[in-house]
Design an enzyme around this catalytic site. Structure first.
Site, mmCIF file in Angstrom:
data_model
loop_
_atom_site.group_PDB
_atom_site.id
_atom_site.type_symbol
_atom_site.label_atom_id
_atom_site.label_comp_id
_atom_site.label_asym_id
_atom_site.label_seq_id
_atom_site.Cartn_x
_atom_site.Cartn_y
_atom_site.Cartn_z
ATOM 1 N N GLN A 101 0.760 -1.327 0.076
ATOM 2 C CA GLN A 101 0.016 0.100 0.130
ATOM 3 C C GLN A 101 0.975 1.427 0.061
ATOM 4 O O GLN A 101 0.351 2.258 -0.238
ATOM 5 C CB GLN A 101 -0.840 -0.096 1.217
ATOM 6 C CG GLN A 101 -1.883 -1.195 1.622
ATOM 7 C CD GLN A 101 -2.729 -1.240 2.647
ATOM 8 O OE1 GLN A 101 -3.558 -0.330 3.008
ATOM 9 N NE2 GLN A 101 -1.822 -1.764 3.644
ATOM 10 N N HIS B 253 -1.631 1.236 -4.189
ATOM 11 C CA HIS B 253 -1.974 2.907 -4.074
ATOM 12 C C HIS B 253 -0.853 3.768 -5.068
ATOM 13 O O HIS B 253 -0.859 4.986 -4.808
ATOM 14 C CB HIS B 253 -1.909 3.290 -2.706
ATOM 15 C CG HIS B 253 -3.056 2.483 -1.768
ATOM 16 N ND1 HIS B 253 -2.731 2.515 -0.774
ATOM 17 C CD2 HIS B 253 -4.011 1.893 -2.311
ATOM 18 C CE1 HIS B 253 -3.894 1.701 -0.068
ATOM 19 N NE2 HIS B 253 -4.461 1.176 -1.303
ATOM 20 N N CYS C 207 -0.274 14.215 -15.509
ATOM 21 C CA CYS C 207 -0.809 15.277 -15.885
ATOM 22 C C CYS C 207 -2.522 15.122 -15.844
ATOM 23 O O CYS C 207 -2.932 14.411 -16.185
ATOM 24 C CB CYS C 207 -0.539 15.568 -17.197
ATOM 25 S SG CYS C 207 -1.294 16.978 -18.192
ATOM 26 N N GLY D 250 2.551 -4.644 9.131
ATOM 27 C CA GLY D 250 2.775 -3.212 9.113
ATOM 28 C C GLY D 250 1.659 -2.417 8.541
ATOM 29 O O GLY D 250 1.614 -1.181 8.233
ATOM 30 N N ALA E 203 8.333 -4.925 12.315
ATOM 31 C CA ALA E 203 8.650 -5.692 11.115
ATOM 32 C C ALA E 203 10.273 -6.106 10.803
ATOM 33 O O ALA E 203 10.684 -6.947 10.400
ATOM 34 C CB ALA E 203 8.032 -5.334 9.865
HETATM 35 C C1 BV8 Z 1 -12.062 2.735 -3.316
HETATM 36 C C2 BV8 Z 1 -2.882 7.805 -0.729
HETATM 37 C C3 BV8 Z 1 -13.835 2.575 -4.756
HETATM 38 C C4 BV8 Z 1 -1.539 7.652 -1.161
HETATM 39 C C5 BV8 Z 1 -4.201 6.124 0.484
HETATM 40 C C6 BV8 Z 1 -16.016 1.413 4.278
HETATM 41 C C7 BV8 Z 1 -15.593 -0.043 4.075
HETATM 42 C C8 BV8 Z 1 -14.692 -0.111 2.876
HETATM 43 C C9 BV8 Z 1 -14.396 0.729 2.239
HETATM 44 C C10 BV8 Z 1 -14.788 2.054 2.477
HETATM 45 C C11 BV8 Z 1 -15.589 2.422 3.640
HETATM 46 N N1 BV8 Z 1 -15.711 3.605 3.781
HETATM 47 C C12 BV8 Z 1 -14.999 4.191 2.688
HETATM 48 C C13 BV8 Z 1 -14.420 3.135 2.119
HETATM 49 C C14 BV8 Z 1 -13.441 3.231 0.853
HETATM 50 C C15 BV8 Z 1 -12.082 3.768 1.145
HETATM 51 C C16 BV8 Z 1 -11.550 3.291 2.589
HETATM 52 O O1 BV8 Z 1 -11.047 2.190 2.705
HETATM 53 N N2 BV8 Z 1 -11.785 4.307 3.692
HETATM 54 C C17 BV8 Z 1 -11.334 3.774 5.119
HETATM 55 C C18 BV8 Z 1 -10.432 4.935 5.637
HETATM 56 C C19 BV8 Z 1 -12.477 3.105 5.671
HETATM 57 N N3 BV8 Z 1 -11.365 3.135 0.206
HETATM 58 C C20 BV8 Z 1 -10.882 3.994 -0.895
HETATM 59 O O2 BV8 Z 1 -11.442 5.097 -1.061
HETATM 60 C C21 BV8 Z 1 -10.238 3.101 -1.913
HETATM 61 N N4 BV8 Z 1 -10.849 3.358 -3.184
HETATM 62 O O3 BV8 Z 1 -12.587 2.120 -2.565
HETATM 63 O O4 BV8 Z 1 -12.496 2.981 -4.686
HETATM 64 C C22 BV8 Z 1 -14.333 3.174 -5.959
HETATM 65 C C23 BV8 Z 1 -14.703 2.091 -6.988
HETATM 66 C C24 BV8 Z 1 -15.129 2.610 -8.234
HETATM 67 C C25 BV8 Z 1 -15.202 4.088 -8.587
HETATM 68 C C26 BV8 Z 1 -14.720 4.984 -7.600
HETATM 69 C C27 BV8 Z 1 -14.370 4.508 -6.378
HETATM 70 C C28 BV8 Z 1 -8.687 4.072 -1.955
HETATM 71 C C29 BV8 Z 1 -8.029 3.544 -0.879
HETATM 72 C C30 BV8 Z 1 -6.638 4.302 -1.087
HETATM 73 C C31 BV8 Z 1 -6.601 5.444 -0.418
HETATM 74 N N5 BV8 Z 1 -5.208 6.241 -0.464
HETATM 75 N N6 BV8 Z 1 -3.341 6.899 0.589
HETATM 76 C C32 BV8 Z 1 -0.779 8.238 -0.133
HETATM 77 O O5 BV8 Z 1 -0.797 9.437 0.072
HETATM 78 O O6 BV8 Z 1 -0.004 7.472 0.812
HETATM 79 S S1 BV8 Z 1 -4.671 5.080 1.839
HETATM 80 C C33 BV8 Z 1 -3.236 5.396 3.114
HETATM 81 O O7 BV8 Z 1 -3.825 4.437 4.210
HETATM 82 C C34 BV8 Z 1 -2.077 4.829 2.527
HETATM 83 O O8 BV8 Z 1 -1.982 4.420 1.190
HETATM 84 C C35 BV8 Z 1 -1.467 3.900 3.436
HETATM 85 O O9 BV8 Z 1 -0.843 2.885 2.850
HETATM 86 C C36 BV8 Z 1 -3.148 3.018 3.780
HETATM 87 C C37 BV8 Z 1 -3.211 2.271 4.762
HETATM 88 O O10 BV8 Z 1 -2.795 2.692 5.861
HETATM 89 P P1 BV8 Z 1 -1.386 1.652 6.693
HETATM 90 O O11 BV8 Z 1 -0.495 1.588 5.354
HETATM 91 O O12 BV8 Z 1 -2.071 0.467 7.178
HETATM 92 O O13 BV8 Z 1 -0.664 2.839 7.487
HETATM 93 P P2 BV8 Z 1 -1.375 3.082 9.350
HETATM 94 O O14 BV8 Z 1 -0.497 4.409 9.422
HETATM 95 O O15 BV8 Z 1 -2.933 3.237 9.044
HETATM 96 O O16 BV8 Z 1 -0.982 1.697 9.973
HETATM 97 C C38 BV8 Z 1 0.550 1.636 10.244
HETATM 98 C C39 BV8 Z 1 0.401 0.115 10.772
HETATM 99 O O17 BV8 Z 1 1.763 0.053 11.126
HETATM 100 C C40 BV8 Z 1 -0.243 0.398 12.367
HETATM 101 O O18 BV8 Z 1 -0.937 -0.803 12.467
HETATM 102 C C41 BV8 Z 1 1.187 0.384 13.193
HETATM 103 O O19 BV8 Z 1 0.941 -0.407 14.434
HETATM 104 C C42 BV8 Z 1 2.174 -0.463 12.301
HETATM 105 N N7 BV8 Z 1 3.478 -0.163 12.748
HETATM 106 C C43 BV8 Z 1 4.112 0.663 13.298
HETATM 107 N N8 BV8 Z 1 5.473 0.717 13.402
HETATM 108 C C44 BV8 Z 1 5.743 -0.652 12.981
HETATM 109 C C45 BV8 Z 1 4.475 -1.255 12.649
HETATM 110 N N9 BV8 Z 1 4.177 -2.367 12.002
HETATM 111 C C46 BV8 Z 1 5.358 -3.241 11.818
HETATM 112 N N10 BV8 Z 1 6.806 -2.494 11.996
HETATM 113 C C47 BV8 Z 1 6.650 -1.407 12.794
HETATM 114 N N11 BV8 Z 1 8.182 -1.051 12.880
#
Ligand code: BV8
Length: 243
Positions: free
Chosen positions: A99, A117, A125, A185, A229
Site C-alpha cells: 500500500q 496505491h 498530467c 505493518g 517488522a
Molecule cells: C475505493 C494515498 C472505490 C496515497 C491512500 C467502508 C468500508 C470499506 C471501504 C470504505 C468504507 N468507507 C470508505 C471506503 C473506501 C475507502 C476506505 O477504505 N476508507 C477507509 C478509511 C475506511 N477506500 C478507498 O477510497 C479506496 N478506493 O474504495 O474506490 C471506487 C470504485 C469505483 C469507482 C470509484 C471508487 C482507495 C484507498 C486508497 C486511499 N489512499 N493513500 C498516499 O498518500 O499514501 S490510503 C493510506 O492508508 C495509505 O496509502 C496507506 O498505505 C493506507 C493504509 O494505511 P497503513 O499503510 O495501514 O498505515 P497506518 O498508519 O494506518 O498503519 C500503520 C500500521 O503499522 C499500524 O498498525 C502500526 O501498528 C504498524 N506499525 C508501526 N510501526 C511498525 C508497524 N508495523 C510493523 N513494524 C513497525 N516497526
C-alpha cells in the site's frame, strides 16, 4: 503460533503473498498514517488525500506530498524491506503487495511487487493523463505543472478513487491462491487492501500478521507475531533458510 511455526509454513509453501503498509517503513524513519504523531494526526485524510481536496487546494496537497518526498528521499530500506526482497527468491510463487508509495521495496530489490496505491515518485498530467517519473526534491514550483500548462498530480490512489483494475486483480488473484499470506505493518483499515488477508484466509491460506499493535484482523489470523517488522521478518528469514 511462534516465529518457528510461520517459518515452517513458508518453507513448505508453493505460493506466498505479502501485504505491507506504512509500518514496514516506520523503521526507515517515515511516519505512518495513524500512529501517534503520524501523518494523519496533523492532517485529516479528507483534507489531503482526495480528488476534491486537490481541486480545492492543489498547492496545499502538493506541500504535503513534497514534504513526504523530502522525508522519503532521506530514508533507506530497513531490514524488513531487505528481508522481503530476499524472500521472493525462496519460494516458487511470491508476490509482494504494498500500500506504500515510498518505493522502498523497489529500492531494496523487490521485483515481484505491485503498488496498490501508486508511487510518490510518479506524477500524472491532469489534462493529458500522461505519467512521468519525477524525483525533484524539493519541488521547485508548487503545484508543479506539465509542459502543456496543466496541473500535475501525484500518481497515487486517493480516497474515493478506484485502484488500477489490473493491479487490484493481480493482488486478489495472489491472495486467493496463496498457501501463506503475511500482512505486515498495516492497520487493516483501508479497503480494498484490508480485504486481502480475509480472502486468503477464506481460501485456506495460513495467515500471519506482523505488527506491534493488534488490528481489526488480528482475531482472524492464524498467527499474530507482535513486534516490529524490522526485527521479526529477519528472524523468520533466518529460520526459513536454516537447513
Ligand atoms: C475505493 C494515498 C472505490 C496515497 C491512500 C467502508 C468500508 C470499506 C471501504 C470504505 C468504507 N468507507 C470508505 C471506503 C473506501 C475507502 C476506505 O477504505 N476508507 C477507509 C478509511 C475506511 N477506500 C478507498 O477510497 C479506496 N478506493 O474504495 O474506490 C471506487 C470504485 C469505483 C469507482 C470509484 C471508487 C482507495 C484507498 C486508497 C486511499 N489512499 N493513500 C498516499 O498518500 O499514501 S490510503 C493510506 O492508508 C495509505 O496509502 C496507506 O498505505 C493506507 C493504509 O494505511 P497503513 O499503510 O495501514 O498505515 P497506518 O498508519 O494506518 O498503519 C500503520 C500500521 O503499522 C499500524 O498498525 C502500526 O501498528 C504498524 N506499525 C508501526 N510501526 C511498525 C508497524 N508495523 C510493523 N513494524 C513497525 N516497526
Amino acid at each position: 503460533m511462534s516465529i518457528d511455526a510461520v517459518s515452517q509454513q513458508i518453507k513448505t509453501a508453493t505460493s506466498v503473498a505479502v501485504l505491507t503498509g506504512a509500518g514496514v517503513s516506520a523503521e526507515s524513519g517515515i511516519p505512518t498514517f495513524r500512529d501517534p504523531g503520524g501523518l494523519w494526526q496533523q492532517y485529516r485524510p479528507e483534507d489531503l488525500a482526495t480528488p476534491q481536496a486537490f481541486q480545492r487546494d492543489p498547492r496545499l496537497v502538493w506541500e504535503w506530498y513534497d514534504w513526504r518526498r523530502q522525508k522519503i528521499a532521506q530514508a533507506s530500506p530497513n531490514p524488513a524491506h531487505h528481508t522481503l526482497a530476499h524472500m521472493e527468491g525462496l519460494v516458487p510463487e511470491f508476490l509482494l503487495i504494498t500500500q506504500n508509495i515510498d518505493d522502498l521495496h523497489g529500492t531494496a530489490g523487490s521485483r515481484r511487487l505491485i503498488e496498490l496505491h501508486g508511487c510518490i515518485w510518479r506524477v500524472r498530467c491532469e489534462r493529458e493523463g500522461t505519467v512521468h517519473e519525477n524525483r525533484e526534491v524539493p519541488l521547485k514550483t508548487l503545484p508543479p505543472r506539465c509542459d502543456c500548462g496543466s496541473l500535475l498530480r501525484p500518481d497515487v490512489v486517493w480516497f474515493g478513487e478506484p485502484l488500477a483494475v489490473e493491479t487490484q486483480a493481480q493482488a486478489f488473484a495472489a491472495a486467493e491462491v496463496s498457501d501463506v499470506f503475511l500482512t505486515v505493518g498495516t492497520s487493516a483499515i483501508v479497503h480494498p487492501a484490508a480485504s486481502l488477508p480475509i480472502v486468503a484466509k477464506d481460501r485456506g491460506a495460513f495467515v500471519a500478521e506482523i505488527n506491534p499493535a493488534p488490528t481489526p484482523i488480528t482475531p482472524y489470523v492464524d498467527s499474530y507475531l507482535q513486534g516490529p517488522a524490522g526485527v521479526i521478518l529477519p528472524q523468520i528469514l533466518s529460520m526459513v533458510t536454516q537447513r
